[in-house]
Enzyme design. Structure first.
Site, PDB file in Angstrom:
ATOM      1  N   GLU A   1      63.408  65.789  53.606  1.00  0.00           N
ATOM      2  CA  GLU A   1      61.854  64.887  54.704  1.00  0.00           C
ATOM      3  C   GLU A   1      63.237  63.807  55.694  1.00  0.00           C
ATOM      4  O   GLU A   1      63.548  64.407  56.605  1.00  0.00           O
ATOM      5  CB  GLU A   1      61.347  63.900  54.324  1.00  0.00           C
ATOM      6  CG  GLU A   1      59.965  64.884  53.589  1.00  0.00           C
ATOM      7  CD  GLU A   1      59.645  65.669  54.038  1.00  0.00           C
ATOM      8  OE1 GLU A   1      59.702  65.455  56.244  1.00  0.00           O
ATOM      9  OE2 GLU A   1      58.889  66.643  54.182  1.00  0.00           O
TER      10      GLU A   1
ATOM     11  N   ASP B   1      54.211  65.446  63.069  1.00  0.00           N
ATOM     12  CA  ASP B   1      55.821  65.071  63.673  1.00  0.00           C
ATOM     13  C   ASP B   1      55.913  66.100  64.874  1.00  0.00           C
ATOM     14  O   ASP B   1      55.184  66.171  65.332  1.00  0.00           O
ATOM     15  CB  ASP B   1      56.681  66.264  62.153  1.00  0.00           C
ATOM     16  CG  ASP B   1      56.298  67.317  62.277  1.00  0.00           C
ATOM     17  OD1 ASP B   1      54.839  67.730  62.865  1.00  0.00           O
ATOM     18  OD2 ASP B   1      57.083  68.391  62.284  1.00  0.00           O
TER      19      ASP B   1
ATOM     20  N   TYR C   1      55.855  59.211  59.991  1.00  0.00           N
ATOM     21  CA  TYR C   1      56.172  60.310  59.534  1.00  0.00           C
ATOM     22  C   TYR C   1      56.440  60.159  58.104  1.00  0.00           C
ATOM     23  O   TYR C   1      55.866  61.389  57.195  1.00  0.00           O
ATOM     24  CB  TYR C   1      57.438  61.274  60.231  1.00  0.00           C
ATOM     25  CG  TYR C   1      57.653  62.877  59.963  1.00  0.00           C
ATOM     26  CD1 TYR C   1      56.097  63.260  59.662  1.00  0.00           C
ATOM     27  CD2 TYR C   1      58.912  62.983  59.060  1.00  0.00           C
ATOM     28  CE1 TYR C   1      56.711  64.513  59.156  1.00  0.00           C
ATOM     29  CE2 TYR C   1      58.425  63.910  58.509  1.00  0.00           C
ATOM     30  CZ  TYR C   1      57.468  64.707  58.486  1.00  0.00           C
ATOM     31  OH  TYR C   1      57.830  65.680  57.900  1.00  0.00           O
TER      32      TYR C   1
END
Length: 321
Positions: A63, A164, A146
């Site tokens: 991520e 996102d 996020y």
DNA sequence: TACTCGTGGGC
DNA sequence: TGCCCAAGAGT
């Protein structure tokens, strides 16, 4: 669940919603869920961090690497990192400069530094285990709204909205009929994403990644493949004839001659050198002296570069004897 | 809030 | 060909 539209606030605190959150009927929502989940089941890319055997640390690293970087470019670097540093403790024990070097050309190398810092915090304050709660994740270096939601959801199955740039674009097109979302994430978009989340926790986790995937593969920014979209019959934007974006103009990112270009050139020299480099090597990479000095100072103060004796420099903690 | 921060591929 | 933008975060 209470519909966001029914929440009342003092008028002085109410801003005009960038998205007029439509109170999407439950029946329509259910059909959207089914269509997108079914599409994802057959169309999903086999990204390695989606493997059920991938650890929470592996998801975490993926991520951070994917922040503002196309996932196709992330994959080979992610494999190297997970092989070299299979747990937070492994990375925490390494020199920060090695993280910067192994970051390669993913861009925004401060992310490598923050990932290293996050590994240290996880090792020292979380017993070496990536925390599962969004609030704990959010407190880690390099983790924003996020990433905290994404790790909690994808690594631990926590049913929170994951919003996102892909999700924002899909939802604004599908439910609001606009080509692009507003420049920054709005309250209305958070409410919309929350309202669109399937009630079933298991479905919610897959829904998040499925909508992201739809935005990455079909509902793309530039040339959306509406003819291949599983929810084309329900899309307000397509139904309206794909009207052009009407919001504030997006400013392009200047590049030639900027500090970003200079920093990138300087850091590349340091990444590619096994040890320390001298002033002349840096000057060759970026001749403009004033700008080179300014950028070098900034890189040092950010911890990306370590100054050594005799006007030499190295990635932090990596200088050889 | 608006701005900064890398890099490279697709159209 | 040049421009746009990509699983954002920090200040």
């Amino acid at each position: 669940m209470v519909s966001p539209a029914t929440l009342t606030k003092p008028a002085t605190l109410t801003k005009p919603a960038a998205i007029a959150a439509p109170s999407t009927p439950a029946r329509l929502l259910a059909s959207l869920h089914a269509a997108i989940l079914d599409w994802y089941a057959v169309a999903a890319r086999p990204l390695p961090w989606r493997d059920p055997d991938t650890t929470a640390w592996g998801v975490f690293v993926s991520e951070v690497m994917a922040q503002q970087t196309p996932v196709a470019r992330v994959e080979p670097v992610w494999r190297e990192w997970l092989q070299r540093w299979p747990t937070p403790a492994h990375l925490a024990a390494a020199a920060p400069g090695e993280a910067v070097r192994a970051w390669g050309r993913l861009g925004y190398p401060r992310r490598a530094l923050r990932l290293h810092e996050a590994a240290q915090v996880i090792t020292e304050r979380h017993g070496g285990q990536v925390p599962a709660e969004p609030e704990e994740l959010r407190a880690l270096p390099g983790v924003g709204e996020y990433t905290a939601a994404a790790v909690a959801c994808f690594a631990f199955g926590v049913a929170v909205p994951v919003v996102d740039t892909n999700v924002r674009r899909v939802l604004v097109r599908l439910l609001d009929g606009a080509e692009y979302a507003a420049p920054s994430l709005t309250r209305a978009e958070r409410d919309l994403a929350a309202a669109a989340l399937p009630r079933d926790a298991g479905d919610a986790a897959v829904w998040n990644v499925a909508v992201m995937e739809l935005g990455a593969l079909i509902c793309t920014a530039r040339s959306p493949r509406c003819g291949e979209c599983p929810v084309q019959d329900s899309c307000r934007w397509l139904g309206a004839g794909r009207p052009a974006y009407q919001g504030p103009a997006r400013r392009g990112q200047a590049w030639e001659g900027t500090d970003r270009q200079a920093r990138g050139a300087l850091l590349q020299v340091l990444r590619d050198a096994p040890g320390a480099v001298d002033e002349a090597q840096l000057a060759q990479a970026w001749p403009s002296e004033a700008q080179r000095q300014r950028c070098l100072d900034a890189l040092v103060s950010e911890g990306l570069v370590e100054p050594l004796a005799n006007a030499r420099f190295a990635l932090p903690g990596t200088q050889l004897e």
